[in-house]
Design a protein around this motif. Structure first.
Motif, PDB file in Angstrom:
ATOM      1  N   ILE A  14       0.855  -1.188   0.000  1.00 43.98           N
ATOM      2  CA  ILE A  14       0.000   0.000   0.000  1.00 43.98           C
ATOM      3  C   ILE A  14       0.892   1.239   0.000  1.00 43.98           C
ATOM      4  CG2 ILE A  14      -1.764   1.268   1.293  1.00 43.98           C
ATOM      5  CD1 ILE A  14      -2.635  -1.434   2.494  1.00 43.98           C
ATOM      6  N   HIS A  15       0.510   2.242  -0.771  1.00 48.52           N
ATOM      7  CA  HIS A  15       1.337   3.449  -0.894  1.00 48.52           C
ATOM      8  C   HIS A  15       0.444   4.664  -1.107  1.00 48.52           C
ATOM      9  CE1 HIS A  15       5.589   4.594  -1.377  1.00 48.52           C
ATOM     10  NE2 HIS A  15       5.175   5.555  -2.186  1.00 48.52           N
ATOM     11  N   GLY A  16       0.825   5.784  -0.485  1.00 47.19           N
ATOM     12  CA  GLY A  16       0.073   7.010  -0.658  1.00 47.19           C
ATOM     13  C   GLY A  16       0.415   7.695  -1.976  1.00 47.19           C
ATOM     14  N   GLN A  17      -0.576   8.283  -2.597  1.00 49.16           N
ATOM     15  CA  GLN A  17      -0.394   8.948  -3.888  1.00 49.16           C
ATOM     16  C   GLN A  17       0.680  10.031  -3.829  1.00 49.16           C
ATOM     17  OE1 GLN A  17      -3.908  11.007  -5.202  1.00 49.16           O
ATOM     18  NE2 GLN A  17      -3.110  11.417  -7.252  1.00 49.16           N
ATOM     19  N   TYR A  18       0.732  10.758  -2.725  1.00 54.23           N
ATOM     20  CA  TYR A  18       1.663  11.880  -2.595  1.00 54.23           C
ATOM     21  C   TYR A  18       2.756  11.617  -1.552  1.00 54.23           C
ATOM     22  CZ  TYR A  18      -2.199  14.175  -5.028  1.00 54.23           C
ATOM     23  OH  TYR A  18      -3.188  14.496  -5.928  1.00 54.23           O
ATOM     24  N   ASP A  19       3.137  10.354  -1.381  1.00 54.57           N
ATOM     25  CA  ASP A  19       4.146  10.014  -0.381  1.00 54.57           C
ATOM     26  C   ASP A  19       5.413  10.839  -0.613  1.00 54.57           C
ATOM     27  OD1 ASP A  19       6.179   8.764   1.176  1.00 54.57           O
ATOM     28  OD2 ASP A  19       5.051   6.897   1.159  1.00 54.57           O
ATOM     29  N   GLU A  20       5.807  11.603   0.406  1.00 51.98           N
ATOM     30  CA  GLU A  20       6.971  12.477   0.285  1.00 51.98           C
ATOM     31  C   GLU A  20       8.298  11.730   0.403  1.00 51.98           C
ATOM     32  OE1 GLU A  20       5.227  13.305   4.465  1.00 51.98           O
ATOM     33  OE2 GLU A  20       4.607  12.368   2.567  1.00 51.98           O
ATOM     34  N   TYR A  21       8.235  10.434   0.736  1.00 52.45           N
ATOM     35  CA  TYR A  21       9.459   9.658   0.897  1.00 52.45           C
ATOM     36  C   TYR A  21       9.633   8.582  -0.171  1.00 52.45           C
ATOM     37  CZ  TYR A  21       9.643  11.940   5.424  1.00 52.45           C
ATOM     38  OH  TYR A  21       9.694  12.884   6.414  1.00 52.45           O
ATOM     39  N   GLY A  22       8.796   8.607  -1.209  1.00 53.12           N
ATOM     40  CA  GLY A  22       8.978   7.603  -2.251  1.00 53.12           C
ATOM     41  C   GLY A  22       7.884   7.618  -3.295  1.00 53.12           C
ATOM     42  N   SER A  23       8.256   7.354  -4.530  1.00 52.08           N
ATOM     43  CA  SER A  23       7.308   7.285  -5.641  1.00 52.08           C
ATOM     44  C   SER A  23       6.603   5.931  -5.664  1.00 52.08           C
ATOM     45  CB  SER A  23       8.059   7.486  -6.962  1.00 52.08           C
ATOM     46  OG  SER A  23       8.899   6.359  -7.218  1.00 52.08           O
ATOM     47  N   ILE A  32      -2.404   2.066  -4.643  1.00 56.47           N
ATOM     48  CA  ILE A  32      -2.087   3.480  -4.454  1.00 56.47           C
ATOM     49  C   ILE A  32      -3.322   4.154  -3.867  1.00 56.47           C
ATOM     50  CG2 ILE A  32      -1.279   5.608  -5.522  1.00 56.47           C
ATOM     51  CD1 ILE A  32       0.699   3.247  -5.663  1.00 56.47           C
ATOM     52  N   VAL A  33      -3.178   4.708  -2.672  1.00 55.53           N
ATOM     53  CA  VAL A  33      -4.309   5.349  -1.989  1.00 55.53           C
ATOM     54  C   VAL A  33      -4.335   6.826  -2.360  1.00 55.53           C
ATOM     55  CG1 VAL A  33      -5.439   5.760   0.223  1.00 55.53           C
ATOM     56  CG2 VAL A  33      -4.030   3.713  -0.093  1.00 55.53           C
ATOM     57  N   ASP A  34      -5.396   7.249  -3.011  1.00 55.02           N
ATOM     58  CA  ASP A  34      -5.527   8.635  -3.468  1.00 55.02           C
ATOM     59  C   ASP A  34      -5.467   9.629  -2.312  1.00 55.02           C
ATOM     60  OD1 ASP A  34      -5.805   7.686  -6.029  1.00 55.02           O
ATOM     61  OD2 ASP A  34      -8.001   7.815  -6.039  1.00 55.02           O
ATOM     62  N   ASP A  35      -4.885  10.796  -2.602  1.00 55.85           N
ATOM     63  CA  ASP A  35      -4.879  11.931  -1.669  1.00 55.85           C
ATOM     64  C   ASP A  35      -4.225  11.599  -0.328  1.00 55.85           C
ATOM     65  OD1 ASP A  35      -6.245  13.540  -3.554  1.00 55.85           O
ATOM     66  OD2 ASP A  35      -8.147  12.666  -2.926  1.00 55.85           O
ATOM     67  N   CYS A  36      -3.257  10.696  -0.335  1.00 54.46           N
ATOM     68  CA  CYS A  36      -2.551  10.342   0.895  1.00 54.46           C
ATOM     69  C   CYS A  36      -1.057  10.584   0.730  1.00 54.46           C
ATOM     70  CB  CYS A  36      -2.769   8.859   1.233  1.00 54.46           C
ATOM     71  SG  CYS A  36      -4.315   8.543   2.092  1.00 54.46           S
ATOM     72  N   HIS A  37      -0.407  10.829   1.863  1.00 51.28           N
ATOM     73  CA  HIS A  37       1.030  11.007   1.878  1.00 51.28           C
ATOM     74  C   HIS A  37       1.693   9.752   2.470  1.00 51.28           C
ATOM     75  CE1 HIS A  37      -0.502  15.089   1.291  1.00 51.28           C
ATOM     76  NE2 HIS A  37       0.684  15.360   0.765  1.00 51.28           N
ATOM     77  N   HIS A  38       2.524   9.905   3.503  1.00 48.91           N
ATOM     78  CA  HIS A  38       3.348   8.791   3.973  1.00 48.91           C
ATOM     79  C   HIS A  38       2.679   7.901   5.013  1.00 48.91           C
ATOM     80  CE1 HIS A  38       7.105   6.658   4.358  1.00 48.91           C
ATOM     81  NE2 HIS A  38       7.207   6.911   5.647  1.00 48.91           N
ATOM     82  N   VAL A  39       1.520   8.316   5.529  1.00 48.40           N
ATOM     83  CA  VAL A  39       0.891   7.527   6.593  1.00 48.40           C
ATOM     84  C   VAL A  39      -0.569   7.224   6.228  1.00 48.40           C
ATOM     85  CG1 VAL A  39       0.679   7.286   9.102  1.00 48.40           C
ATOM     86  CG2 VAL A  39       2.335   8.894   8.165  1.00 48.40           C
ATOM     87  N   PRO A  40      -0.806   6.431   5.193  1.00 54.57           N
ATOM     88  CA  PRO A  40      -2.184   6.150   4.768  1.00 54.57           C
ATOM     89  C   PRO A  40      -3.058   5.547   5.860  1.00 54.57           C
ATOM     90  CG  PRO A  40      -0.635   5.459   3.080  1.00 54.57           C
ATOM     91  CD  PRO A  40       0.185   5.821   4.296  1.00 54.57           C
ATOM     92  N   HIS A  41      -2.474   4.742   6.752  1.00 56.12           N
ATOM     93  CA  HIS A  41      -3.299   4.116   7.792  1.00 56.12           C
ATOM     94  C   HIS A  41      -3.786   5.139   8.818  1.00 56.12           C
ATOM     95  CE1 HIS A  41       0.882   3.918   9.160  1.00 56.12           C
ATOM     96  NE2 HIS A  41       0.432   3.941  10.400  1.00 56.12           N
TER      97      HIS A  41
END
Length: 268
Positions: free
Chosen positions: A211-220, A239-248
């Motif tokens: 699982i990965h956030g769409q806008y994760d600042e630590y990785g594509s 890919i979770v839309d509108d999320c950064h590094h902590v989707p949970h």
């Protein structure tokens, strides 16, 4: 059915110091041992407390027991003896997780890791292949990407501002400077620049979900795609839309729904 959840805390002795752990159990006959426990591996600045209410939500949503622990040097666990070695990811899986597994009598399990904890969970899935039923990663890194390093540099500058170290001291106490340095100096070290998940993890035979956030600042999105390819069986990524590094934390309902669906399919 609404499940009630009970919890307990405990300490685990290792040759290097004590680890603090918490367990969440679903009541009403669910999570009675028929389902393997989900073991949580926290991120580079994390600990049990920083999972907040997610373990309870995860237990309630899936019916699985959930176990979280503070790695040595973090949270309520004892201080780490010295500098974090560059092979710390594999060390966690081969060493400290083994102590946890033995102390709690864990046979089969599900590995679930956030950020660098995702890489640790992946190594556990590989090393304990006959006992790991499924692998779930959230915002895990698969290699040292420029975006990863830039995010760490920005965070390092932020923590250098007056009063910011108090954010870490709240959870790690006097260990806070070590926790920050263990993250920033390890990842920014030229000696760590060639680290990859493929060079750390061998075969993963269980189903996996990255699982990965769409806008994760630590990785594509290259990270979850590479992690999904590690599995010789079913390897998926989301890919979770509108999320950064902590989707949970940012989108818990979406993450819990995805995890519940994935575990349900994996169990069939």
């Amino acid at each position: 059915m609404h499940l009630s959840v009970s919890t307990e805390t405990l300490w685990i002795d290792t040759p290097h110091g004590r680890l603090f752990a918490s367990r969440w159990f679903a009541q009403e006959g669910v999570g009675n041992g028929a389902k393997p426990p989900i073991v949580l591996f926290h991120d580079s600045l994390g600990c049990v407390a920083l999972w907040r209410d997610f373990p309870e939500q995860l237990c309630r949503a899936t019916g699985h027991e959930v176990i979280a622990y503070d790695r040595l040097g973090f949270g309520q666990s004892d201080a780490y003896p010295g500098t974090l070695p560059l092979h710390f990811i594999r060390d966690e899986a081969a060493g400290f997780f083994g102590h946890l597994k033995a102390a709690l009598g864990i046979e089969d399990f599900i590995a679930f890791g956030h950020s660098v904890g995702g890489a640790m969970a992946a190594v556990c899935a590989s090393l304990y292949g006959q006992h790991c039923s499924a692998l779930i990663t959230v915002s895990a890194q698969a290699f040292v990407e420029d975006r990863t390093l830039e995010g760490i540099r920005v965070a390092k500058e932020q923590f250098a501002q007056p009063g910011q170290m108090g954010r870490l001291e709240k959870y790690h106490g006097a260990k806070a400077p070590w926790v920050l340095a263990a993250w920033t100096e390890t990842w920014l070290s030229p000696a760590f620049s060639d680290w990859t998940i493929e060079n750390t993890v061998e075969t993963i035979n269980c189903p996996s979900l990255a699982i990965h956030g769409q806008y994760d600042e630590y990785g594509s999105d290259l990270h979850p795609k590479r992690i999904a390819r590690l599995s010789t069986g079913t390897g998926e990524y989301l890919i979770v839309d509108d999320c950064h590094h902590v989707p949970h934390r940012e989108a818990p309902d979406r993450v819990l729904a995805a995890v519940s669906e994935f575990l349900g399919a994996a169990a069939r």
